[in-house]
Design a protein around this motif. Sequence first.
Motif, PDB file in Angstrom:
ATOM      1  N   GLU A 117       0.625  -4.901  -6.305  1.00 24.51           N
ATOM      2  CA  GLU A 117       0.709  -5.073  -4.739  1.00 24.51           C
ATOM      3  C   GLU A 117       0.636  -6.696  -4.368  1.00 24.51           C
ATOM      4  OE1 GLU A 117       1.313  -2.944  -2.595  1.00 24.51           O
ATOM      5  OE2 GLU A 117       1.519  -1.437  -4.228  1.00 24.51           O
ATOM      6  N   LEU A 118       0.029  -7.499  -5.083  1.00 29.63           N
ATOM      7  CA  LEU A 118      -0.082  -8.760  -4.867  1.00 29.63           C
ATOM      8  C   LEU A 118       1.308  -9.500  -5.222  1.00 29.63           C
ATOM      9  CD1 LEU A 118      -3.451  -9.993  -5.996  1.00 29.63           C
ATOM     10  CD2 LEU A 118      -2.764  -9.780  -3.690  1.00 29.63           C
ATOM     11  N   GLN A 119       1.888  -9.090  -6.223  1.00 25.86           N
ATOM     12  CA  GLN A 119       3.279  -9.525  -6.716  1.00 25.86           C
ATOM     13  C   GLN A 119       4.317  -9.385  -5.321  1.00 25.86           C
ATOM     14  OE1 GLN A 119       4.807  -7.691 -10.275  1.00 25.86           O
ATOM     15  NE2 GLN A 119       2.346  -7.879 -11.067  1.00 25.86           N
ATOM     16  N   ILE A 120       4.265  -8.103  -4.802  1.00 24.81           N
ATOM     17  CA  ILE A 120       5.029  -7.651  -3.532  1.00 24.81           C
ATOM     18  C   ILE A 120       4.649  -8.675  -2.522  1.00 24.81           C
ATOM     19  CG2 ILE A 120       5.657  -5.873  -2.055  1.00 24.81           C
ATOM     20  CD1 ILE A 120       5.040  -3.842  -4.449  1.00 24.81           C
ATOM     21  N   ALA A 121       3.458  -8.741  -2.208  1.00 21.67           N
ATOM     22  CA  ALA A 121       3.019  -9.535  -1.136  1.00 21.67           C
ATOM     23  C   ALA A 121       3.397 -11.002  -1.270  1.00 21.67           C
ATOM     24  CB  ALA A 121       1.355  -9.562  -0.974  1.00 21.67           C
ATOM     25  N   ILE A 122       3.391 -11.715  -2.475  1.00 20.99           N
ATOM     26  CA  ILE A 122       3.563 -12.972  -2.519  1.00 20.99           C
ATOM     27  C   ILE A 122       5.038 -13.221  -2.538  1.00 20.99           C
ATOM     28  CG2 ILE A 122       3.687 -14.807  -4.437  1.00 20.99           C
ATOM     29  CD1 ILE A 122       1.113 -13.791  -5.591  1.00 20.99           C
ATOM     30  N   GLY A 123       5.854 -12.341  -2.759  1.00 18.74           N
ATOM     31  CA  GLY A 123       7.243 -12.436  -2.510  1.00 18.74           C
ATOM     32  C   GLY A 123       7.715 -12.365  -1.060  1.00 18.74           C
ATOM     33  N   GLU A 124       7.171 -11.524  -0.479  1.00 19.11           N
ATOM     34  CA  GLU A 124       7.329 -11.186   1.038  1.00 19.11           C
ATOM     35  C   GLU A 124       7.032 -12.406   1.772  1.00 19.11           C
ATOM     36  OE1 GLU A 124       6.957  -6.364   1.380  1.00 19.11           O
ATOM     37  OE2 GLU A 124       5.228  -7.549   1.666  1.00 19.11           O
ATOM     38  N   ILE A 125       6.001 -13.023   1.425  1.00 19.87           N
ATOM     39  CA  ILE A 125       5.341 -14.253   1.870  1.00 19.87           C
ATOM     40  C   ILE A 125       6.200 -15.382   1.607  1.00 19.87           C
ATOM     41  CG2 ILE A 125       3.418 -16.055   1.697  1.00 19.87           C
ATOM     42  CD1 ILE A 125       1.639 -13.404   1.309  1.00 19.87           C
ATOM     43  N   ILE A 126       6.728 -15.428   0.442  1.00 21.92           N
ATOM     44  CA  ILE A 126       7.589 -16.902   0.019  1.00 21.92           C
ATOM     45  C   ILE A 126       8.995 -16.758   0.776  1.00 21.92           C
ATOM     46  CG2 ILE A 126       9.053 -17.716  -1.983  1.00 21.92           C
ATOM     47  CD1 ILE A 126       6.565 -17.401  -3.592  1.00 21.92           C
ATOM     48  N   THR A 127       9.493 -15.250   0.981  1.00 23.36           N
ATOM     49  CA  THR A 127      10.798 -15.086   1.613  1.00 23.36           C
ATOM     50  C   THR A 127      10.537 -15.234   3.155  1.00 23.36           C
ATOM     51  OG1 THR A 127      10.648 -12.768   1.373  1.00 23.36           O
ATOM     52  CG2 THR A 127      11.794 -13.784  -0.232  1.00 23.36           C
ATOM     53  N   GLY A 128       9.581 -15.207   3.653  1.00 25.94           N
ATOM     54  CA  GLY A 128       9.213 -15.194   5.168  1.00 25.94           C
ATOM     55  C   GLY A 128       9.137 -13.675   5.630  1.00 25.94           C
ATOM     56  N   ALA A 129       9.273 -12.786   4.909  1.00 27.14           N
ATOM     57  CA  ALA A 129       9.181 -11.409   5.489  1.00 27.14           C
ATOM     58  C   ALA A 129       8.035 -11.049   6.179  1.00 27.14           C
ATOM     59  CB  ALA A 129       9.622 -10.150   4.352  1.00 27.14           C
ATOM     60  N   LYS A 130       6.671 -11.568   5.458  1.00 26.12           N
ATOM     61  CA  LYS A 130       5.495 -11.295   6.047  1.00 26.12           C
ATOM     62  C   LYS A 130       4.572 -12.517   6.311  1.00 26.12           C
ATOM     63  CE  LYS A 130       5.177  -6.433   4.578  1.00 26.12           C
ATOM     64  NZ  LYS A 130       4.523  -5.465   3.775  1.00 26.12           N
ATOM     65  N   THR A 131       3.594 -12.519   7.162  1.00 30.31           N
ATOM     66  CA  THR A 131       2.704 -13.458   7.073  1.00 30.31           C
ATOM     67  C   THR A 131       1.769 -13.547   5.935  1.00 30.31           C
ATOM     68  OG1 THR A 131       1.405 -12.531   8.755  1.00 30.31           O
ATOM     69  CG2 THR A 131       2.915 -14.002   9.655  1.00 30.31           C
ATOM     70  N   ALA A 132       0.760 -14.281   5.504  1.00 29.42           N
ATOM     71  CA  ALA A 132      -0.134 -14.001   4.540  1.00 29.42           C
ATOM     72  C   ALA A 132      -1.339 -13.075   5.053  1.00 29.42           C
ATOM     73  CB  ALA A 132      -0.848 -15.278   4.208  1.00 29.42           C
ATOM     74  N   GLU A 133      -1.462 -13.059   6.657  1.00 24.59           N
ATOM     75  CA  GLU A 133      -2.447 -11.983   7.117  1.00 24.59           C
ATOM     76  C   GLU A 133      -1.968 -10.555   6.975  1.00 24.59           C
ATOM     77  OE1 GLU A 133      -3.303 -16.118   8.734  1.00 24.59           O
ATOM     78  OE2 GLU A 133      -1.506 -15.026   8.414  1.00 24.59           O
ATOM     79  N   ASP A 134      -0.740 -10.320   7.426  1.00 22.54           N
ATOM     80  CA  ASP A 134      -0.039  -9.344   7.417  1.00 22.54           C
ATOM     81  C   ASP A 134       0.247  -8.520   5.866  1.00 22.54           C
ATOM     82  OD1 ASP A 134       0.011  -9.087  10.102  1.00 22.54           O
ATOM     83  OD2 ASP A 134       2.145  -9.651  10.212  1.00 22.54           O
ATOM     84  N   ALA A 135       0.333  -9.478   5.018  1.00 22.61           N
ATOM     85  CA  ALA A 135       0.888  -9.195   3.756  1.00 22.61           C
ATOM     86  C   ALA A 135      -0.589  -8.613   3.171  1.00 22.61           C
ATOM     87  CB  ALA A 135       1.226 -10.113   2.968  1.00 22.61           C
TER      88      ALA A 135
END
Length: 482
Positions: A453-471
């Motif tokens: 789940e952290l792998q997914i979250a980090i990818g979404e954060i880097i691409t701008g798909a989610k903020t760190a808080e939402d992720a």
Amino acid sequence: MRKMKKVIGLTLAAAMMASSLAGCGGGSKETPKASETPAVQSSAEAKTEGSGEQATETEDITLKQPEGEFVCTPEFIGWEKAEIEISWQPNPSHSMDSGSESKTNYIIERASEWVKAHPNVKIRVVGTTNNINDNMAKLRLEVVEGTQSDVVAVDSFMVNMFKDYAQPLNDAMERNGIALDEFFPFIQDTMTNENGDVICIQYTTDVRSLFYRKDWIDTPPATVAELMEVGKKMVEEGHDGMITAAGRNETVVNNHLGLYWSQGGDLVNEDGTIAFADGKGKEAMLNYLKYFEDLVKSGIMPSRVVDYTSDKNTYAEIAAGNVAMAVEASSAVAQLQEVMGKEAFDEVWAIAPLPVFNAGDQATSSAGGWTNMVFTKDELKKQLAADFVIYLYSDDDGTVGWCEAGGYFPTRERIFRECEPFKSDSYAQTFADYLEVASKRPSTDIYTVISSELQIAIGEIITGAKTAEDALEDVIEAVQNN
């Protein structure tokens, strides 16, 4: 009364093993002389022994010379007509498919030595991808079904997933003169089950650190705030401030866990629940995820790193000469020296502890490593499979040769402290200091979910798909609902 005890074949000659114990090995490897080892009992001998008659001689079936030519490829080692087949699933980075000339050459030489000493044993190499989580998930299904390879490389943090299926290796350790108490304490814990049986042999360990261009950066950043400041300065000068493998793989999580642990956070509570659902743990994990967000938003780290699923990707960037900082495992030193040339790397690169969020906190990082586990229940294959991988990676000569070829740390303290090239290598001694305060990932089922789940979250954060808080909220919900 029987006069001869049943003995299963050993890989190393007794004389060679005694010599190995007294020294450090490495350098040119002496081919094991199977004729000097206790023999593998033939079926005829077994009948003689079972009848109560005295057995006077043994036939080592591993020494039968098949017809044809010896073959050594990434998929197969030995003579095609050899009667005994051992299936071996290595870590791709620790095989002939590693992409590293030094590691590939070492495996070719060392594996060929062992098989030529046991010509009636052939090794079938089972290939996998570099996606650790996917490979281990597949292996888990295979061990339940009984379709797994005879001996398999298993990441140390996933050992507990397979401990109920692994064959004890106490006898193999004893045969090869390897004592459990020689290993670093945290590795001893990984290698044994609750009954004290050795269920795997860890053959590498490493630790993460900050790599930085010492010709551009006078003092390495000790805190995350300092890293951001230095990174922005590097960008202003036309460089990539930071590179790291941030694709969906265990690498991105593991390389940076020290940022979380240095804040005093745990990943898993004693009751098996996640430790960052609320309170200080949640605050620490948010800082961990915002680190990636801030790196990309500030332009310090390019978003293309989301496509890098292996350190091999970052090595190419570093070798190109425009990267100021990188977070890598200790093995990167040897790999980059091989890619760039030792003098070129040493001239401009240096290492430092991972930064911390709060000045004065203890810097730490993740100590990883790989193990070999034997799953076959066939007694003959179990002994041969264990001896094969021990000869490759874990006896004295194998440890020194393999670690030198791949830039890894020995897992046994005696070899690390007494043997060349480690005791006189400045990088190794610096990494040893980091290893003393390093942490290791929890070997629990829930960690694999957390990591995924952290792998997914980090990818979404880097691409701008989610903020760190939402992720972070999504990570917590996904893990809790798993």
